[in-house]
Motif scaffolding. Structure first.
Motif, PDB file in Angstrom:
ATOM      1  N   LYS A  42      42.267  51.114  46.239  1.00  0.00           N
ATOM      2  CA  LYS A  42      41.710  51.088  47.150  1.00  0.00           C
ATOM      3  C   LYS A  42      40.169  51.368  46.199  1.00  0.00           C
ATOM      4  N   ASP A  43      40.312  51.507  45.396  1.00  0.00           N
ATOM      5  CA  ASP A  43      39.419  50.478  44.126  1.00  0.00           C
ATOM      6  C   ASP A  43      39.339  49.398  44.054  1.00  0.00           C
ATOM      7  N   LYS A  44      39.834  48.608  44.621  1.00  0.00           N
ATOM      8  CA  LYS A  44      39.618  47.097  45.114  1.00  0.00           C
ATOM      9  C   LYS A  44      40.817  46.550  43.634  1.00  0.00           C
ATOM     10  N   ARG A  45      41.633  47.441  42.381  1.00  0.00           N
ATOM     11  CA  ARG A  45      42.194  47.170  41.702  1.00  0.00           C
ATOM     12  C   ARG A  45      43.407  46.131  42.540  1.00  0.00           C
ATOM     13  N   VAL A  46      43.880  45.318  41.986  1.00  0.00           N
ATOM     14  CA  VAL A  46      45.174  44.157  41.980  1.00  0.00           C
ATOM     15  C   VAL A  46      46.409  44.664  41.756  1.00  0.00           C
ATOM     16  N   VAL A  47      47.005  44.763  42.660  1.00  0.00           N
ATOM     17  CA  VAL A  47      48.950  45.357  42.279  1.00  0.00           C
ATOM     18  C   VAL A  47      49.722  44.829  43.033  1.00  0.00           C
ATOM     19  N   PRO A  48      50.916  44.335  42.365  1.00  0.00           N
ATOM     20  CA  PRO A  48      51.875  43.320  42.724  1.00  0.00           C
ATOM     21  C   PRO A  48      52.352  44.184  44.507  1.00  0.00           C
ATOM     22  N   GLU A  55      49.835  35.215  46.250  1.00  0.00           N
ATOM     23  CA  GLU A  55      48.496  34.867  45.493  1.00  0.00           C
ATOM     24  C   GLU A  55      48.513  35.982  45.044  1.00  0.00           C
ATOM     25  N   PRO A  56      49.578  36.220  44.041  1.00  0.00           N
ATOM     26  CA  PRO A  56      49.484  37.475  43.692  1.00  0.00           C
ATOM     27  C   PRO A  56      47.793  38.001  43.222  1.00  0.00           C
ATOM     28  N   SER A  60      35.639  38.977  38.010  1.00  0.00           N
ATOM     29  CA  SER A  60      37.170  39.466  37.199  1.00  0.00           C
ATOM     30  C   SER A  60      38.001  40.149  38.118  1.00  0.00           C
ATOM     31  N   VAL A  61      39.640  39.889  37.732  1.00  0.00           N
ATOM     32  CA  VAL A  61      40.501  41.207  37.797  1.00  0.00           C
ATOM     33  C   VAL A  61      40.672  41.978  37.407  1.00  0.00           C
ATOM     34  N   SER A  62      40.925  42.892  38.110  1.00  0.00           N
ATOM     35  CA  SER A  62      41.332  44.452  37.232  1.00  0.00           C
ATOM     36  C   SER A  62      42.714  44.664  37.672  1.00  0.00           C
ATOM     37  N   GLN A  63      43.182  44.889  37.650  1.00  0.00           N
ATOM     38  CA  GLN A  63      44.848  44.479  37.885  1.00  0.00           C
ATOM     39  C   GLN A  63      45.622  45.910  36.905  1.00  0.00           C
ATOM     40  N   ILE A  64      46.230  46.271  37.989  1.00  0.00           N
ATOM     41  CA  ILE A  64      47.556  47.388  37.126  1.00  0.00           C
ATOM     42  C   ILE A  64      49.477  46.992  37.354  1.00  0.00           C
ATOM     43  N   PRO A  65      50.186  46.832  36.457  1.00  0.00           N
ATOM     44  CA  PRO A  65      49.434  47.323  35.099  1.00  0.00           C
ATOM     45  C   PRO A  65      48.912  46.152  34.458  1.00  0.00           C
ATOM     46  N   PHE A 101      52.678  36.186  36.959  1.00  0.00           N
ATOM     47  CA  PHE A 101      53.653  35.550  38.921  1.00  0.00           C
ATOM     48  C   PHE A 101      54.602  35.568  38.624  1.00  0.00           C
ATOM     49  N   ASP A 102      55.775  36.091  37.743  1.00  0.00           N
ATOM     50  CA  ASP A 102      57.070  36.370  37.732  1.00  0.00           C
ATOM     51  C   ASP A 102      57.571  37.863  38.745  1.00  0.00           C
ATOM     52  N   ALA A 103      55.950  38.287  38.005  1.00  0.00           N
ATOM     53  CA  ALA A 103      56.560  39.720  39.284  1.00  0.00           C
ATOM     54  C   ALA A 103      55.795  40.041  40.089  1.00  0.00           C
ATOM     55  N   GLY A 104      54.867  39.077  40.737  1.00  0.00           N
ATOM     56  CA  GLY A 104      54.858  39.095  42.033  1.00  0.00           C
ATOM     57  C   GLY A 104      56.087  38.563  42.802  1.00  0.00           C
TER      58      GLY A 104
END
Length: 273
Positions: free
Chosen positions: A192-198, A224-225, A241-246, A255-258
């Motif tokens: 919800k805070d807009k950070r991208v996750v798997p 499109e991870p 920019s991307v702000s991601q976890i982890p 990419f492999d994690a996605g």
């Protein structure tokens, strides 16, 4: 299910993209960038070289991940039509029948629809134009996406759950109102805070959406991870920019994690791939 991916998120060069797809047993590519060039700018000579290299590795292009419509509709539209026509020839060379596009950075419905209709008229009859819901464009809510598909039913939908989450749109409600227009899905999840996750780790309701997509006969899922900064991302995301976890050590690991997260979701749903 049939898996596709934006392999430029793993590697900037084609060889690296092919390697990333191969090690994850993915045969389809949604082509967006190669060697620092956006798909709309790649020469037809190089497009043929790309096609031959993909053929050698038993891979093919599912869709052109074009940036068309991700700009101000007031800009010189003749240039955009020129780029679009270039893309149509590239698609022909690649044997691809889909192109992803957007509905412009505007709130002017009439203007957005007019420009999209011009793209539609410029496309060959066998080309499927697929509109992606994206942050900040006219079609960033399901209501506005519905207006597009109602006015221009030939334009299909690419359903992107994370983009809806980032626009504070409930993805289940969006699916209920748009699923009849959906041609395929982009697999991307967000908090919800807009950070991208798997896939499956955010508020995109990916498990529910993939299940419903499969029930309606949907087959192709394009990963499109957006799990790590990759070459050209800032230009694609309008400077964001991307702000991601982890946090991942490099783009190939991300990419492999996605892919792993998507396959885990499919396994949970007992869907073959």
């Amino acid at each position: 299910m049939i898996l596709s991916a934006f392999a430029d998120e793993a590697s900037n060069d084609l060889g690296g993209q092919i390697e990333a797809l191969a090690r994850n047993n993915i045969k389809l590519l949604e082509i967006r960038g190669v060697d620092g060039e956006n798909i709309k700018d790649i020469s037809h000579k190089k497009i043929l070289e790309i096609k031959n290299k993909l053929d050698e590795n038993g891979m093919r292009v599912w869709s052109l991940g074009s940036p068309m419509g991700k700009n101000d509709p007031e800009n010189d539209f003749s240039k955009q039509l020129y780029d679009f026509e270039h893309l149509m020839e590239s698609a022909k060379i690649l044997g691809c029948q889909r192109i992803r596009l957007f509905s412009f950075f505007t709130r002017n419905e009439a203007l957005a629809l007019d420009r999209l209709e011009k793209f539609l008229k410029a496309a060959p009859s066998d080309m499927v134009l697929c509109h992606e819901n994206e942050k900040g464009i006219f079609g960033d809510t399901w209501e506005n996406c519905k207006k597009i598909h109602t006015a221009l039913p030939e334009i299909k939908a690419v359903f992107d759950p994370a983009n809806f989450v980032q626009c504070e749109v409930d993805t289940k409600e969006a699916w209920a109102n748009l699923n009849m227009h959906v041609d395929y899905m982009h697999i991307k999840d967000a908090l919800k805070d807009k950070r991208v996750v798997p896939c499956g780790m955010g508020y995109g309701n990916l498990e529910y959406l993939i299940s419903e997509y499969a029930k309606k006969g949907g087959e192709v899922l394009t990963l499109e991870p957006h799990l790590m900064e990759f070459y050209g991302l800032s230009a694609l995301e309008n400077g964001e920019s991307v702000s991601q976890i982890p946090v991942y050590s490099d783009t190939n690991v991300a990419f492999d994690a996605g892919v792993t997260a998507l396959k885990a979701t499919l396994d949970k749903l007992n869907l073959k791939y």
